[in-house]
Motif scaffolding. Structure first.
Motif, PDB file in Angstrom:
ATOM      1  N   CYS A  99       0.529  -0.912  -0.190  1.00 38.51           N
ATOM      2  CA  CYS A  99      -0.061   0.287   0.388  1.00 38.51           C
ATOM      3  C   CYS A  99       0.564   1.167  -0.242  1.00 38.51           C
ATOM      4  N   LEU A 100       1.808   1.385   0.768  1.00 37.81           N
ATOM      5  CA  LEU A 100       2.983   2.464   0.746  1.00 37.81           C
ATOM      6  C   LEU A 100       3.363   2.478  -0.227  1.00 37.81           C
ATOM      7  N   ALA A 101       3.841   1.775  -1.166  1.00 35.76           N
ATOM      8  CA  ALA A 101       4.417   1.577  -2.399  1.00 35.76           C
ATOM      9  C   ALA A 101       4.108   1.772  -3.712  1.00 35.76           C
ATOM     10  N   GLN A 102       2.236   1.734  -3.611  1.00 34.67           N
ATOM     11  CA  GLN A 102       1.419   2.420  -4.555  1.00 34.67           C
ATOM     12  C   GLN A 102       0.764   4.089  -3.930  1.00 34.67           C
ATOM     13  N   MET A 103       0.941   3.991  -3.264  1.00 39.47           N
ATOM     14  CA  MET A 103       1.162   5.443  -2.183  1.00 39.47           C
ATOM     15  C   MET A 103       2.366   5.999  -3.005  1.00 39.47           C
ATOM     16  N   PHE A 104       3.136   5.147  -2.363  1.00 38.74           N
ATOM     17  CA  PHE A 104       4.725   6.570  -3.370  1.00 38.74           C
ATOM     18  C   PHE A 104       4.056   6.694  -4.691  1.00 38.74           C
ATOM     19  N   LEU A 157      10.391  14.737  -2.795  1.00 39.90           N
ATOM     20  CA  LEU A 157       9.493  15.228  -2.196  1.00 39.90           C
ATOM     21  C   LEU A 157       8.915  14.265  -1.980  1.00 39.90           C
ATOM     22  N   MET A 158       8.776  13.496  -2.092  1.00 42.70           N
ATOM     23  CA  MET A 158       7.031  11.688  -1.629  1.00 42.70           C
ATOM     24  C   MET A 158       8.262  10.842  -0.798  1.00 42.70           C
ATOM     25  N   ALA A 159       8.804  10.554  -1.062  1.00 42.99           N
ATOM     26  CA  ALA A 159      10.093   9.552  -0.340  1.00 42.99           C
ATOM     27  C   ALA A 159       9.528   9.475   1.526  1.00 42.99           C
ATOM     28  N   PRO A 160      10.016  10.717   1.932  1.00 44.35           N
ATOM     29  CA  PRO A 160       9.340  11.356   3.575  1.00 44.35           C
ATOM     30  C   PRO A 160       7.657  11.163   3.555  1.00 44.35           C
ATOM     31  N   LEU A 161       7.011  10.777   3.199  1.00 49.87           N
ATOM     32  CA  LEU A 161       5.504  10.559   3.098  1.00 49.87           C
ATOM     33  C   LEU A 161       5.695   9.233   3.590  1.00 49.87           C
ATOM     34  N   PRO A 162       6.415   7.835   2.617  1.00 50.76           N
ATOM     35  CA  PRO A 162       6.012   6.536   3.734  1.00 50.76           C
ATOM     36  C   PRO A 162       6.963   6.227   4.889  1.00 50.76           C
ATOM     37  N   ILE A 163       8.509   6.651   4.578  1.00 50.44           N
ATOM     38  CA  ILE A 163       9.234   6.506   5.732  1.00 50.44           C
ATOM     39  C   ILE A 163       8.316   6.770   7.124  1.00 50.44           C
ATOM     40  N   LEU A 164       7.857   8.091   7.039  1.00 51.24           N
ATOM     41  CA  LEU A 164       6.618   8.102   7.939  1.00 51.24           C
ATOM     42  C   LEU A 164       5.954   7.342   8.863  1.00 51.24           C
ATOM     43  N   HIS A 172      -5.966  -1.709  14.298  1.00 45.82           N
ATOM     44  CA  HIS A 172      -6.966  -2.982  14.017  1.00 45.82           C
ATOM     45  C   HIS A 172      -8.016  -2.808  12.446  1.00 45.82           C
ATOM     46  N   THR A 173      -8.160  -1.598  12.921  1.00 47.72           N
ATOM     47  CA  THR A 173      -9.543  -0.747  11.978  1.00 47.72           C
ATOM     48  C   THR A 173      -8.536  -0.317  10.420  1.00 47.72           C
ATOM     49  N   ASN A 174      -8.508  -1.127   9.280  1.00 45.53           N
ATOM     50  CA  ASN A 174      -6.958  -0.464   8.740  1.00 45.53           C
ATOM     51  C   ASN A 174      -8.399  -0.548   7.433  1.00 45.53           C
ATOM     52  N   VAL A 175      -9.116  -0.169   7.219  1.00 49.76           N
ATOM     53  CA  VAL A 175     -10.158   0.417   5.872  1.00 49.76           C
ATOM     54  C   VAL A 175      -9.982   1.793   5.310  1.00 49.76           C
ATOM     55  N   LEU A 176      -9.932   1.728   4.260  1.00 50.64           N
ATOM     56  CA  LEU A 176      -9.769   2.728   3.537  1.00 50.64           C
ATOM     57  C   LEU A 176     -10.724   3.371   2.749  1.00 50.64           C
ATOM     58  N   SER A 177     -10.866   4.775   1.997  1.00 52.06           N
ATOM     59  CA  SER A 177     -11.604   5.080   1.133  1.00 52.06           C
ATOM     60  C   SER A 177     -11.946   4.542  -0.667  1.00 52.06           C
ATOM     61  N   HIS A 178     -10.814   3.950  -0.766  1.00 49.18           N
ATOM     62  CA  HIS A 178     -10.943   4.237  -2.365  1.00 49.18           C
ATOM     63  C   HIS A 178     -10.216   3.184  -2.387  1.00 49.18           C
ATOM     64  N   SER A 179     -10.180   2.571  -3.937  1.00 43.68           N
ATOM     65  CA  SER A 179      -9.311   0.982  -4.401  1.00 43.68           C
ATOM     66  C   SER A 179      -8.367   1.211  -4.469  1.00 43.68           C
ATOM     67  N   TYR A 180      -7.964   1.996  -4.227  1.00 40.50           N
ATOM     68  CA  TYR A 180      -6.055   2.049  -3.826  1.00 40.50           C
ATOM     69  C   TYR A 180      -5.291   3.397  -2.611  1.00 40.50           C
ATOM     70  N   CYS A 181      -4.562   3.070  -1.965  1.00 39.61           N
ATOM     71  CA  CYS A 181      -3.404   4.034  -1.368  1.00 39.61           C
ATOM     72  C   CYS A 181      -3.435   4.686  -2.065  1.00 39.61           C
ATOM     73  N   LEU A 182      -3.820   6.345  -1.241  1.00 38.58           N
ATOM     74  CA  LEU A 182      -2.906   7.480  -1.133  1.00 38.58           C
ATOM     75  C   LEU A 182      -3.258   8.268   0.443  1.00 38.58           C
ATOM     76  N   HIS A 183      -2.097   9.416   0.194  1.00 39.95           N
ATOM     77  CA  HIS A 183      -1.785   9.543   1.541  1.00 39.95           C
ATOM     78  C   HIS A 183      -3.083  10.522   2.348  1.00 39.95           C
ATOM     79  N   SER A 184      -3.732  10.501   1.898  1.00 41.94           N
ATOM     80  CA  SER A 184      -4.848  11.554   2.582  1.00 41.94           C
ATOM     81  C   SER A 184      -5.790  10.488   3.708  1.00 41.94           C
TER      82      SER A 184
END
Length: 314
Positions: A99-104, A157-164, A172-184
């Motif tokens: 997910c982090l890789a896709q977001m990046f 600019l984008m590299a720090p986002l997945p690192i942080l 335990h509740t890790n549900v995203l609101s889209h079909s892909y991973c976004l930072h927001s």
């Protein structure tokens, strides 16, 4: 939050969401989505190959266009596995690192696309303001340096986002609101303060999309000022006509982005379906429309693509 409510990153998974309220129609919805992916990837790939193979297209304008095509293929390929996985196989689970890789990659290619659109606006300004020195100013080494600069800036600019995000504890509740991973989306998940992540995300948006859009507007103000100084009406029309495709590309990219931003802030209580559709338009429409726009409005691109197919027939 107690240790028992946190989840180890070694086993952490997140769950993506399809199209809210239309889960039973995912099979049918996969048809238009797969069509968009095919058009985006094939259309932009044809532009890249045509620019590479046709010596006539080895000019600054078309080299920048091939860079734009690369970024749009990158955005499409980044979202394709999870979007089509959900629509075809209802595969909603994705491991956290994936997910982090896709977001990046999504954000990096989006940032690169914005930078290339800015470079293209500079290209149009130079072509109109100083046409006699156009190719002398925008030489191949300079264009390559601009492309590398845009790429390095986006990655840095984008590299720090997945690192942080990787360093934060998660519930335990890790549900995203889209079909892909976004930072927001991802910064809503940690069981910790994400103020630093939010500030960094906002700073990156302002330093990339905000600054790029401002400089594009400045470029077109200068272009308009230069065009108004051209004596003949026919000359003005020809100069402006060379900018039509780029103006369309800018509008196709930035209007959905602004719409998503406005919806996110001014219509928080709107249907999840509306938010999902707006985000999908922002990510999927530019890669589909831009190759069509440039193929229709730019004759050398059309001829380059036709030449590719005619050569294959021989």
């Amino acid at each position: 939050m107690g240790a028992e409510s946190n989840e180890s990153l070694d086993v952490l998974s997140v769950f993506l969401t399809g199209i809210p309220g239309l889960e039973s129609q995912h099979g049918w919805l996969s048809i238009p989505f797969s069509t968009m992916y095919i058009v985006a990837i094939v259309g932009n790939s044809l532009i890249m190959i045509a620019v590479q193979e046709d010596p006539v297209l080895h000019e600054p304008m078309y080299l920048f266009l091939s860079m734009l095509a690369v970024t749009e293929v990158g955005v499409s390929v980044s979202t394709l596995p999870t979007v089509m996985g959900i629509l075809w196989f209802d595969a909603r689970q994705i491991d956290f690192d994936g997910c982090l890789a896709q977001m990046f990659f999504i954000h990096t290619f989006s940032c690169m696309e914005s930078g290339v659109l800015l470079a293209m606006s500079y290209d149009r300004f130079v072509a109109i303001y100083n046409p006699l020195r156009y190719t002398a100013i925008l030489t191949l080494p300079r264009i390559i340096c601009m492309g590398l600069g845009i790429t390095l800036k986006s990655v840095a600019l984008m590299a720090p986002l997945p690192i942080l995000l990787k360093k934060l504890p998660y519930c335990h509740t890790n549900v995203l609101s889209h079909s892909y991973c976004l930072h927001s989306d991802l910064i809503q998940l940690p069981c910790a303060d994400t103020k630093l992540n939010s500030i960094l995300g906002l700073a990156i948006v302002l330093a990339t999309f905000g600054l790029d859009s401002l400089l594009i507007v400045v470029s077109y103000v200068l272009i308009l000022y230069t065009v108004l100084g051209i004596a003949s009406g026919e000359g003005r029309w020809k100069a402006l006509n060379t900018c039509v495709s780029h103006m369309c590309a800018v509008l196709v990219y930035y209007v959905p982005m602004i719409g998503v931003s406005v919806m996110h802030r001014a219509a928080k209580h709107a249907s999840p379906l509306v938010h999902t559709l707006m985000s999908s338009i922002y990510l999927f429409v530019p890669p589909v429309l831009n190759p069509i726009i440039y193929s229709v409005k730019t004759k050398p691109i059309r001829q380059g693509i036709f030449t590719l197919f005619s050569c294959k027939r021989k």
